[in-house]
Design an enzyme around this catalytic site. Structure first.
Site, PDB file in Angstrom:
ATOM      1  CG  ASP A  81      -6.251   0.465   0.350  1.00  0.00           C
ATOM      2  OD1 ASP A  81      -6.343   1.133   1.393  1.00  0.00           O
ATOM      3  OD2 ASP A  81      -5.196   0.349  -0.290  1.00  0.00           O
TER       4      ASP A  81
ATOM      5  CB  THR B 203       1.098   2.844  -5.672  1.00  0.00           C
ATOM      6  OG1 THR B 203       0.994   2.146  -4.441  1.00  0.00           O
ATOM      7  CG2 THR B 203       2.454   2.604  -6.263  1.00  0.00           C
TER       8      THR B 203
ATOM      9  CG  ASP C  20      -1.794   1.174   1.354  1.00  0.00           C
ATOM     10  OD1 ASP C  20      -2.251   1.615   0.293  1.00  0.00           O
ATOM     11  OD2 ASP C  20      -2.017   1.669   2.464  1.00  0.00           O
TER      12      ASP C  20
END
Length: 526
Positions: free
Chosen positions: A386, A94, A60
Site C-alpha cells: 500500500d 477503507t 486492508d
C-alpha cells in the site's frame, strides 16, 4: 388480483423495498470495515470455511472485502470500488467504502422526507465539484523541491503505515519505502521492487537491498561469487535430452546398444551446451532443471549455472538485468544478454540466496521482510505494498493534502457554503454530502476511543475559523496542526476516494427495482 408476468423462479423488489435492500447492504458493508479506519483501527481475522488452516489477519479494506462473498448486489458495488481504489492508488480502500456507505446513509434519510433520488444525485454532483475544488485549493505541491518532496513522501509513508501492522516501526519502514520508490526515478512499475518474505527474526530486522535477490544457489563446485556477470536467461530443458522417436519402443539385444543410446543422448546435450558457450557468458540461468551432466559441462567451461529459477524470478530477472528470455540457441548475435556487476551467494536467516548487484535497471531493489509468523509477514507485505503504491503515484502527481480528517473537514466546509447558495431541495442533498464527509473524522475519533462529537465539533470550528491545517491528533485526543505533526496524504488518493464514493452512491441511488432470476437453462425454451 395481481397479474403474474414473470415466469417461475423470478422475484422482484420494487421502489421502496428495492432501495432499502440497496441501502441496507451498502451500509452494512461500510459498518463492517469502518472499525479498521485510522491509526487506532482494529484488524479483522478472516477464516476460510473450506480450509480451516487458512486464515488472514488484515485491516486492508480491499483485502477484507475481496475475501468475503456477498449476496447483496449493493454490497458488491462497494467491493468493486474498493478494488478499483486498490488498483488505481493502492491505499484508501477503507475510506472509499466508508464514505460511500455514509453517503447512502444520508440519502436514506432524505428519501424518507420524500426527496426524489434524482434530486439527491444532482445535489451530490454539485457537492462533489465543490469538494474537489476545495481539496485542490488546499493541496501543496513540493514536486520541484527535492528535499521538501522527500519529506512529503516520508510523511505520506508514515501516515499510511500508522494504520497498519508496521506502525510500531513506521519511521524505519517509511524510510525504506521512500528509498525504494526514489530509486524508481518516477516510474510506477513496482515490479522493479521485489519483496522477499522470510519467517524468523522480528519486523525491524527487515531491510532494503539494492539490486535483485533470487532464492536460488549456484551449481555444485562453482565459485560463490562472479564479477562482471554476462548472463544468458533461458527457458529450455537441460535434463537428459531423450532421443525422441514418437510412438516407438526400443528393444535392445545387448547392453552395448544401450550404451550407444546413452552416448547419443549425452552427445545431444553436449552440443546444446557447446551452442550456449558461444554466447561468451559466465552465468547461465535456466527456468527449468539442469541435470548433473550439463551442470558439470558448465562448471568445466567456467560458466556458473542457476537452475529452476521460478517463473516470476525469470521474468523479473530479464527485466532487471536488461536481458531477454531465450529458448533456442542458434543465433547468438540476435540475443540480448543480461548484465550486472557481481552475483554472490548470501545468507538470509538459514537459507542461501543469490544477490545480483549493480544491475542494468539501476532502479531495481529488493526488500527483505522478516517477521515472527506467516500472518505477520503477509500483512506486512500488504501494508508495504500500500505504502509503495501510494508513494509511486505521488511521484507522478506530486500534490499532497493533510490527513487526520483535515482534508475531509475542508471539503465539508466548502460543500456547506455551496449548500447555502443553493435554493430548493437540492440544498438538502448538498448538506447531506457534507455530513457524510464529516463522518470520516468522526469514525477516526470513535476508533481511537475518544468522544467523537466533542472532538469533531472542535475540529469543525477550527477549520471553519480559518485554521486550515487543523486535524485530529489521535494519539492525544486533541485537535492539532497536521503540518507540524507531518500527517500528510496524497492528493490523488483523496481525490479518488471522493470521486469513486460519489459515483458508487449514485449508482445505487438510481436503483428502484431489483429483479432476481435464475439464469436461463438449456431446457427452458426461448
Amino acid at each position: 388480483m395481481s397479474v403474474q408476468i414473470f415466469k417461475d423462479q423470478v422475484e422482484e423488489d420494487r421502489g421502496e423495498n428495492a432501495r432499502m435492500a440497496a441501502f441496507v447492504g451498502a451500509i452494512a458493508v461500510g459498518d463492517l470495515v469502518k472499525s479498521t479506519l485510522g491509526p487506532k483501527g482494529m484488524d479483522k481475522l478472516l477464516q476460510s470455511a473450506s480450509n480451516p488452516d487458512h486464515s488472514i489477519v488484515t485491516n486492508d479494506g480491499a483485502t477484507i472485502l475481496k475475501s468475503i462473498p456477498f449476496e447483496n448486489p449493493a454490497a458488491k458495488v462497494l467491493v468493486n470500488i474498493s478494488k478499483v481504489q486498490d488498483d488505481e492508488v493502492g491505499d484508501g480502500t477503507t475510506s472509499v467504502t466508508v464514505l460511500s456507505a455514509e453517503l447512502l446513509r444520508e440519502s436514506e434519510k432524505l428519501i424518507d422526507q420524500n426527496i426524489h433520488p434524482q434530486t439527491i444525485i444532482e445535489g451530490f454532483r454539485i457537492a462533489r465539484k465543490h469538494a474537489i475544488e476545495a481539496l485542490d485549493k488546499n493541496a501543496v505541491n513540493n514536486g520541484n523541491n527535492q528535499e521538501k518532496f522527500r519529506q512529503d513522501l516520508l510523511n505520506i509513508a508514515k501516515t499510511t503505515l500508522s494504520s497498519k501492522i508496521l506502525s510500531q516501526d513506521k519511521e524505519y519502514f517509511a524510510n525504506l519505502a521512500v528509498d525504494a520508490i526514489l530509486r524508481l526515478k518516477g516510474s510506477t512499475n513496482l515490479n522493479n521492487i521485489q519483496i522477499i518474505k522470510k519467517v524468523g527474526g522480528k519486523l525491524s530486522d527487515s531491510y532494503l537491498d539494492e539490486g535483485f535477490i533470487l532464492e536460488k544457489k549456484f551449481g555444485i563446485g562453482q565459485p560463490k561469487k562472479i564479477e562482471n556477470a554476462k548472463i544468458l536467461i533461458a527457458n529450455t530443458s537441460m535434463d537428459t535430452d531423450k532421443v525422441k522417436i514418437f510412438g516407438a519402443k526400443f528393444k535392445v539385444d545387448s547392453t552395448s546398444k544401450l550404451a550407444e543410446l546413452e552416448k547419443a543422448e549425452k552427445l545431444k546435450m553436449k552440443n546444446k551446451v557447446d551452442k550456449i558457450k558461444k554466447f561468451d557468458i559466465n552465468v547461465f540461468i535456466n527456468r527449468q532443471l539442469i541435470y548433473d551432466y550439463p551442470e558439470q559441462l558448465f562448471t568445466d567451461a567456467k560458466i556458473n549455472s542457476i537452475e529452476h529459477a521460478d517463473f516470476d524470478g525469470v521474468e523479473r530477472l530479464a527485466l532487471v538485468t536488461g536481458g531477454e528470455v531465450v529458448s533456442t540457441f542458434d543465433n547468438p548475435d540476435s540475443v540480448k544478454l543480461g548484465y550486472c556487476d557481481s552475483i554472490e551467494e548470501i545468507f538470509i536467516g538459514e537459507d542461501t540466496f543469490l544477490k545480483f548487484s549493480g544491475v542494468a535497471a539501476g532502479e531495481a531493489c529488493t526488500v527483505v521482510l522478516r517477521g515472527a509468523t506467516d500472518h505477520v509477514l503477509e500483512e506486512a507485505d500488504r501494508s508495504l505494498h500500500d505504502a509503495l503504491s501510494v508513494l509511486s503515484q505521488t511521484t507522478r502527481d506530486t500534490k499532497t493534502v493533510l490527513g487526520g480528517g483535515c482534508a475531509e473537514m475542508i471539503m465539508a466546509k466548502a460543500v456547506d457554503q455551496a449548500a447555502a447558495n443553493e435554493t430548493g431541495k437540492k440544498a438538502l442533498a448538498i448538506e447531506a454530502f457534507s455530513k457524510a464527509l464529516r463522518q470520516l473524522p468522526t469514525i477516526l475519533a470513535d476508533n481511537a476511543g475518544y468522544d467523537s462529537s466533542e472532538l469533531v465539533t472542535k475540529l469543525r470550528s477550527a477549520i471553519y475559523n480559518g485554521l486550515s491545517s487543523s486535524g485530529l491528533d489521535l494519539n492525544n485526543g486533541t485537535v492539532a496542526d497536521m503540518r507540524d505533526l507531518g500527517i500528510v496524504e496524497s492528493y490523488k488518493l483523496k481525490k479518488a476516494v471522493v470521486n469513486s464514493a460519489t459515483e458508487a452512491a449514485e449508482v445505487l441511488l438510481r436503483v428502484d427495482n431489483i429483479i432476481r432470476a435464475k439464469p436461463r437453462t438449456a431446457d427452458r425454451n426461448h
